[in-house]
Design an enzyme around this catalytic site. Structure first.
Site, PDB file in Angstrom:
ATOM      1  N   ASP A  37       0.826  -1.221   0.000  1.00  0.00           N
ATOM      2  CA  ASP A  37       0.000   0.000   0.000  1.00  0.00           C
ATOM      3  C   ASP A  37       0.857   1.267   0.000  1.00  0.00           C
ATOM      4  O   ASP A  37       0.432   2.303   0.516  1.00  0.00           O
ATOM      5  CB  ASP A  37      -0.961   0.014   1.198  1.00  0.00           C
ATOM      6  CG  ASP A  37      -1.730  -1.286   1.341  1.00  0.00           C
ATOM      7  OD1 ASP A  37      -2.389  -1.678   0.362  1.00  0.00           O
ATOM      8  OD2 ASP A  37      -1.658  -1.917   2.415  1.00  0.00           O
ATOM      9  N   HIS A  65      -3.970  -2.244  -6.341  1.00  0.00           N
ATOM     10  CA  HIS A  65      -3.307  -1.003  -6.742  1.00  0.00           C
ATOM     11  C   HIS A  65      -4.351  -0.023  -7.255  1.00  0.00           C
ATOM     12  O   HIS A  65      -5.217  -0.392  -8.044  1.00  0.00           O
ATOM     13  CB  HIS A  65      -2.279  -1.262  -7.852  1.00  0.00           C
ATOM     14  CG  HIS A  65      -1.166  -2.157  -7.427  1.00  0.00           C
ATOM     15  ND1 HIS A  65      -0.290  -2.732  -8.316  1.00  0.00           N
ATOM     16  CD2 HIS A  65      -0.776  -2.585  -6.206  1.00  0.00           C
ATOM     17  CE1 HIS A  65       0.591  -3.471  -7.651  1.00  0.00           C
ATOM     18  NE2 HIS A  65       0.299  -3.397  -6.374  1.00  0.00           N
TER      19      HIS A  65
END
Length: 448
Positions: A37, A65
């Protein structure tokens, strides 16, 4: 003895002389430097506008993503983030495990947002392994059996699929496209194996085979030998970018085992997951969030279970793209980053989400670990027991308490924000090449 040494010395020198390079270009790699992340997708999106090919090399739809392009937010799980660039070929390599229903759902959702002509610019390796629904059921059951000691898996079937691969009864994409009777026999065998181990799972074999006969024709136009494709591209001078999924601290070998994923998400996974030799690697870009986050369970030395952690979570909108779980938040961790830099060999850093720190009067950075007896650790702990018993030492840096969100020139950042970036550079001995201060690709500042 001296004669032998001289001969061996000459041989060793000869070994390194006269090297030929058949490749006209290099493969640049974007890797997460923490627990995921970090904003890899945004970095890939930025660079993909200038490359010919973007690749995924490992993991599955357990990765998430987010890319913002022209005001539209795209969420990718299996597709490389580079698919937003219509001039770019996207490759899903042999090291990826693919749940075909999820792949085509993802394609449809992103086509509805404006993604076009994927059939002409997405290539899937014939050697990639398949994730079946029963893998996902098993994943959930195994996690439930652990009770309070769960690993925080995404329950996407990734671990069980890699287990099937390792025990050599997994099924590859290429086998689905070959003799369907042979595929059917192998599918029945792998189902029988799982039913012996997990008798409570329910698999309608004939219905699944009917379903996968359809998927075979649906996926067929995308499938190629990606190894030959990539090597031909390199010999022809094509530029290639690899998008690592997950992150270094989730690597099955180098992460906080067992609170890790089931693949190598460090630099080694790039080579094995795409069939590339080491000499093809060019830049290795480590993506570092300006603070640290983690989804799920596992050790987290710099975690802040207080108002700082809450503020970072709220300001950073720290919710997992795949799991929708709130991310745990803490200060930037230098010992952790030194360790992942050792493993991956970062040539430069992209520091993301610096703007999330804008409101803080002071900012802490973890700079060293100490054992319970007060001795400093000179290495990153290899077990979670050791990592759980360390004490973290912090440096305190002044905040800037000014919005950086609309700044596009490094020298225009507040002095203390620049100092924060330079502090990271100095501690890691790796240059910070870009700094992110917002969501879109336009919010990435070129430092040099």
């Amino acid at each position: 003895m001296s004669t032998t040494n001289a001969i061996n010395g000459n041989l060793y020198e000869q070994l390194h002389q006269g090297r030929t390079n058949m490749y006209k270009s290099k493969v640049d790699v974007v890797l997460g430097a923490q627990w995921g992340d970090e904003g890899k997708g945004k970095v890939v999106d930025m660079l993909a506008s200038e490359v010919d090919i973007v690749c995924r090399c490992q993991g599955g739809n357990n990765a998430g993503h987010t890319v913002v392009a022209n005001g539209t937010e795209f969420d990718f799980h299996l597709l490389p983030s580079g698919v937003v660039n219509e001039k770019c070929i996207s490759v899903i390599g042999n090291g990826v495990v693919i749940h075909l229903p999820s792949l085509f759902d993802e394609v449809l959702k992103n086509e509805a947002k404006g993604l076009q002509h994927l059939e002409h610019r997405l290539i899937i390796s014939d050697r990639a392994h398949l994730v079946f629904d029963f893998h996902q059921h098993v994943d959930g059951m195994q996690e439930a059996e652990k009770g309070g000691k769960s690993l925080g898996t995404t329950k996407k079937g990734i671990g069980p699929a890699y287990s099937s691969k390792a025990t050599r009864n997994g099924i590859r994409v290429g086998e689905l496209l070959g003799d369907f009777n042979a595929f059917s026999d192998k599918f029945k065998l792998i189902v029988a194996t799982h039913l012996r181990l997990f008798p409570s799972i329910n698999v309608d074999v004939e219905a699944e085979l009917t379903r996968y006969r359809d998927y075979a024709e649906k996926v067929r136009p995308y499938v190629k030998d990606t190894i030959c494709f990539l090597h031909t591209a390199l010999r022809n001078g094509k530029t290639i970018l690899v998008e690592g999924a997950n992150a270094a601290m989730l690597d099955i070998d180098f992460g906080t085992y067992p609170y890790v994923t089931s693949s190598n998400c460090s630099i080694g996974g790039v080579l094995t997951g795409l069939g590339l030799p080491p000499q093809t690697i060019g830049e290795v870009i480590g993506v570092v969030k300006a603070y640290t986050t983690r989804v799920g369970d596992g050790p987290f030395p710099s975690e802040q279970l207080n108002e700082i952690g809450d503020l970072l979570q709220t300001r950073g909108f720290e919710v997992g793209v795949t799991t929708k779980r709130k991310r745990r938040c803490g200060w930037l961790d230098i010992p952790l980053l030194r360790y992942t830099s050792l493993v991956n060999g970062y040539t430069c850093i992209c520091l993301t989400k610096l703007d999330i720190l804008d409101t803080l009067p002071e900012i802490k950075v973890a700079v060293s670990y100490k054992k319970a007896n007060g001795d400093k650790l000179d290495h990153f702990p290899g077990t979670i027991a050791e990592l759980g018993n360390i004490e973290v030492e912090y440096a305190v840096l002044p905040g800037w308490q000014t919005s950086t969100e609309h700044i596009r020139n490094f020298k225009e950042l507040p002095e203390n924000a620049q100092h924060y970036v330079r502090f990271l550079e100095k501690e890691l001995s790796v240059p910070v090449r870009w700094v992110g201060v917002g969501k879109g690709r336009e919010s990435i500042i070129n430092v040099h």
